[in-house]
Scaffold this motif. Structure first.
Motif, mmCIF file in Angstrom:
data_model
loop_
_atom_site.group_PDB
_atom_site.id
_atom_site.type_symbol
_atom_site.label_atom_id
_atom_site.label_comp_id
_atom_site.label_asym_id
_atom_site.label_seq_id
_atom_site.Cartn_x
_atom_site.Cartn_y
_atom_site.Cartn_z
ATOM 1 N N LYS A 29 23.249 -16.170 -14.127
ATOM 2 C CA LYS A 29 23.323 -14.725 -14.007
ATOM 3 C C LYS A 29 22.902 -14.406 -12.593
ATOM 4 C CE LYS A 29 22.247 -10.870 -17.061
ATOM 5 N NZ LYS A 29 21.563 -9.776 -16.405
ATOM 6 N N GLN A 34 26.599 -9.967 -14.022
ATOM 7 C CA GLN A 34 26.798 -10.189 -15.448
ATOM 8 C C GLN A 34 26.445 -11.623 -15.831
ATOM 9 O OE1 GLN A 34 30.907 -10.372 -16.835
ATOM 10 N NE2 GLN A 34 31.609 -10.529 -14.738
ATOM 11 N N SER A 35 26.203 -11.815 -17.122
ATOM 12 C CA SER A 35 25.916 -13.154 -17.633
ATOM 13 C C SER A 35 27.184 -13.994 -17.565
ATOM 14 C CB SER A 35 25.472 -13.077 -19.093
ATOM 15 O OG SER A 35 24.283 -12.337 -19.187
ATOM 16 N N LEU A 36 27.036 -15.224 -17.091
ATOM 17 C CA LEU A 36 28.168 -16.142 -17.042
ATOM 18 C C LEU A 36 27.762 -17.437 -17.726
ATOM 19 C CD1 LEU A 36 29.208 -15.543 -13.316
ATOM 20 C CD2 LEU A 36 30.423 -14.733 -15.336
ATOM 21 N N THR A 53 34.472 -21.056 -16.787
ATOM 22 C CA THR A 53 33.356 -20.111 -16.801
ATOM 23 C C THR A 53 33.728 -18.929 -17.686
ATOM 24 O OG1 THR A 53 32.624 -20.772 -14.615
ATOM 25 C CG2 THR A 53 31.923 -18.607 -15.358
ATOM 26 N N ARG A 55 32.798 -15.166 -19.435
ATOM 27 C CA ARG A 55 32.002 -13.959 -19.231
ATOM 28 C C ARG A 55 31.524 -13.442 -20.574
ATOM 29 N NH1 ARG A 55 37.088 -12.117 -16.191
ATOM 30 N NH2 ARG A 55 37.712 -13.169 -18.091
ATOM 31 N N ASP A 58 34.019 -12.373 -23.153
ATOM 32 C CA ASP A 58 35.104 -13.288 -23.524
ATOM 33 C C ASP A 58 34.945 -13.757 -24.969
ATOM 34 O OD1 ASP A 58 36.252 -13.118 -21.065
ATOM 35 O OD2 ASP A 58 35.398 -14.974 -20.284
ATOM 36 N N ASN B 54 24.021 -4.722 -16.143
ATOM 37 C CA ASN B 54 24.025 -6.062 -16.738
ATOM 38 C C ASN B 54 22.684 -6.520 -17.293
ATOM 39 O OD1 ASN B 54 26.837 -6.828 -16.246
ATOM 40 N ND2 ASN B 54 26.260 -6.597 -14.109
ATOM 41 N N GLU B 177 34.646 -8.254 -10.358
ATOM 42 C CA GLU B 177 34.851 -9.514 -11.079
ATOM 43 C C GLU B 177 34.806 -10.703 -10.118
ATOM 44 O OE1 GLU B 177 35.281 -8.992 -14.288
ATOM 45 O OE2 GLU B 177 35.346 -11.117 -14.778
ATOM 46 N N GLU B 180 31.260 -11.446 -8.473
ATOM 47 C CA GLU B 180 30.281 -12.207 -9.258
ATOM 48 C C GLU B 180 30.691 -13.659 -9.436
ATOM 49 O OE1 GLU B 180 29.564 -9.907 -12.768
ATOM 50 O OE2 GLU B 180 28.571 -8.330 -11.619
ATOM 51 N N LEU B 181 31.975 -13.892 -9.716
ATOM 52 C CA LEU B 181 32.428 -15.272 -9.912
ATOM 53 C C LEU B 181 32.288 -16.079 -8.625
ATOM 54 C CD1 LEU B 181 35.549 -14.827 -12.223
ATOM 55 C CD2 LEU B 181 33.322 -15.762 -12.837
#
Lengths: 187, 307
Positions: A29, A34-36, A53, A55, A58, B54, B177, B180-181
């Motif tokens: 995170k 956001q939490s991954l 990965t 999210r 998902d 979050n 998106e 963060e990735l």
């Protein structure tokens, strides 16, 4: 359906119509992000690996997996036959068994994993006992365990055994490595 | 193994870390008390948790457990307290991993009339003092890396880091998106693990509770500190404009609801206080993560006796 929060190491999921097992799992995170869920997955049909990965929002499919407890009956051509608890016969192609087909013992228990009713994996005990059917005569009195020689079991599988092991001896084999462990009984 | 036996083994295995944490807490208090700060205790049980996109608060039958002491500490600033620090437990629902535990020890401090780079200097002095007091040295070993905490700190803007390691600039064209990735998969892994690294000036879209830079409104006065690749602290030049704060809370609330997640009511007392708050800067530092670094641990598993 699994949500991302259900994911963990060892969980089996379905991606693109293939069953996968999660082999590595990390929750990350980034600051204020956001939490991954960073996963490595192994395809249970092909053995290939995948990095993915997920999210938090998902969803992941749950594979139609079923495990059956069976006993081994006999080899039949290119199949191995098992019997389940209802005395129903189940034939498993030898390519699904892989090396394990050499380590089947009659009346021994095994677990067959089915994916959409198709056998994809056979789990057998970690240690099995097999008779040595072929090997050069051993040097009498030589009990050294570090000098090895080739030997065969009934199915034709070859492994290395210490010099003191003779034809007709019963040996214990580690099915995870396919290697000799020790001698269970002298002939 | 029974649950108690597992816990007992964990307690034995983490004992050196538990003892180191006890020394850390003494060093933390020593540093702040020597520098004119007041230790405060703000409520752990809140009616209104901070609204962040979050971060999910743990709900109880009579409110929420705090996810950080931020709003309460800012009320103290608004009431005239100028230098405050708090160290204590915070709770975040669903966060569990090598660097996360749903319940953990947070250190936060705030200085009125200070800027976000002033509190970066505080952070450096504090971390060096903790390491010196706990280990007798400012040089730490973490995995394969030797890190001199009192040596060079690398400072990079988020724009520089993304341009260099991810090939795009989120300050020019922001994409939540992708941001963060790429932060997790490209930028963070590329940061030096041999010296502390500070990422600063985050895109305005991820300003959280930071104010925008007066001379460049496309970025926020926010930095994050990484040591040995571990994200250790987050700081803001604090947003003190209640109107802008309300807009940000509202956007966040709408987004949370659209994701099907619970939203929290705005703490109106905080909104009123914000209008009286002096310019200030504050830092939140993960004490258990710093403990991991000082004890050469790769996971919170190795430092927390209860987990």
């Amino acid at each position: 359906m699994y949500s991302a929060a259900d994911l963990r190491k060892g969980l089996k999921v379905e991606i693109d119509e293939n069953p996968y097992e999660i082999t590595e799992f990390n929750f990350v995170k980034p600051g204020k992000g956001q939490s991954l869920y960073v996963c490595k997955l192994k395809n249970m049909l092909t053995g290939s690996t995948l990095a993915r990965t997920f999210r938090a929002n998902d969803k992941v499919e749950q594979p139609a997996l079923e495990e059956k407890n069976v006993v081994y009956s006999y080899a039949e051509g290119s199949d191995s036959d098992f019997m389940d608890r209802n005395f129903e016969q189940i034939s498993v192609p030898n390519e699904v068994l892989g090396r394990n087909r050499h380590f089947l013992v009659e009346e021994q228990e095994a677990n067959i994993l089915f994916y959409n009713d198709r056998a994809i994996e056979v789990r057998i005990p970690t240690f099995v006992e097999k008779v040595i059917t072929e090997t050069e005569p051993g040097a009498r009195g030589n009990t050294a365990t570090n000098v090895m020689k080739p030997a065969k079991i009934e199915s034709g599988y070859e492994l290395n055994v210490p010099l003191f092991v003779n034809q007709g001896d019963l040996v214990r084999i580690d099915t995870r490595t396919g290697e000799y462990v020790d001698r269970a009984r002298k002939s | 193994m029974s649950n108690w036996k597992k816990t007992r083994d964990r307690m034995a295995a983490t004992r050196p870390a538990v003892e180191a944490k006890s020394e850390m807490l003494r060093a933390i208090r020593g540093y702040f008390l020597d520098n004119g700060f007041t230790e405060v205790e703000t409520p752990v049980l809140l009616e209104f948790p901070a609204l962040e996109l979050n971060i999910d608060a743990e709900r109880t039958s009579s409110g929420y457990l705090r996810t950080s002491p931020e709003l309460a500490m800012k009320k103290l600033l608004a009431a005239g307290y100028e230098r405050v620090f708090e160290v204590g437990p915070c709770f975040r629902r669903g966060e569990r991993g090598a660097l996360h535990n749903p319940e953990y020890t947070m250190l936060e401090w705030y200085r009125a009339h200070a800027g976000y780079m002033d509190v970066l200097a505080d952070t450096r002095t504090l971390i060096c003092r903790i390491s010196q007091d706990v280990l007798g040295s400012t040089r730490i070993t973490h995995g394969k890396n030797e890190i001199e905490l009192d040596g060079d700190w690398e400072t990079m803007t988020v724009a520089e880091a993304f341009t260099r390691f991810a090939g795009w600039n989120p300050v020019v064209a922001f994409d939540q998106e992708r941001f963060e990735l790429d932060l997790v998969s490209k930028v963070e892994p590329a940061l030096s693990k041999e010296r502390p690294v500070v990422l600063m000036d985050y895109p305005a879209d991820v300003a959280a509770l930071a104010r925008l830079k007066p001379d460049n409104k496309s970025v926020a006065e926010r930095w994050e500190l990484y040591v040995g690749g571990v994200e250790l602290a987050n700081a803001f030049g604090e947003l003190t404009d209640p109107e802008e704060q309300r807009v940000r809370f509202d956007i966040c609330s709408v987004e949370r609801v659209s994701q099907g997640r619970e939203s929290y009511s705005i703490d109106e007392e905080f909104m009123e206080a914000l209008g009286e708050m002096p310019p200030a800067a504050g830092v939140a530092l993960g004490v258990d993560r710093l403990l991991m670094l000082l004890t050469d641990s790769q996971s919170l598993d190795d430092v927390l006796p209860f987990r």
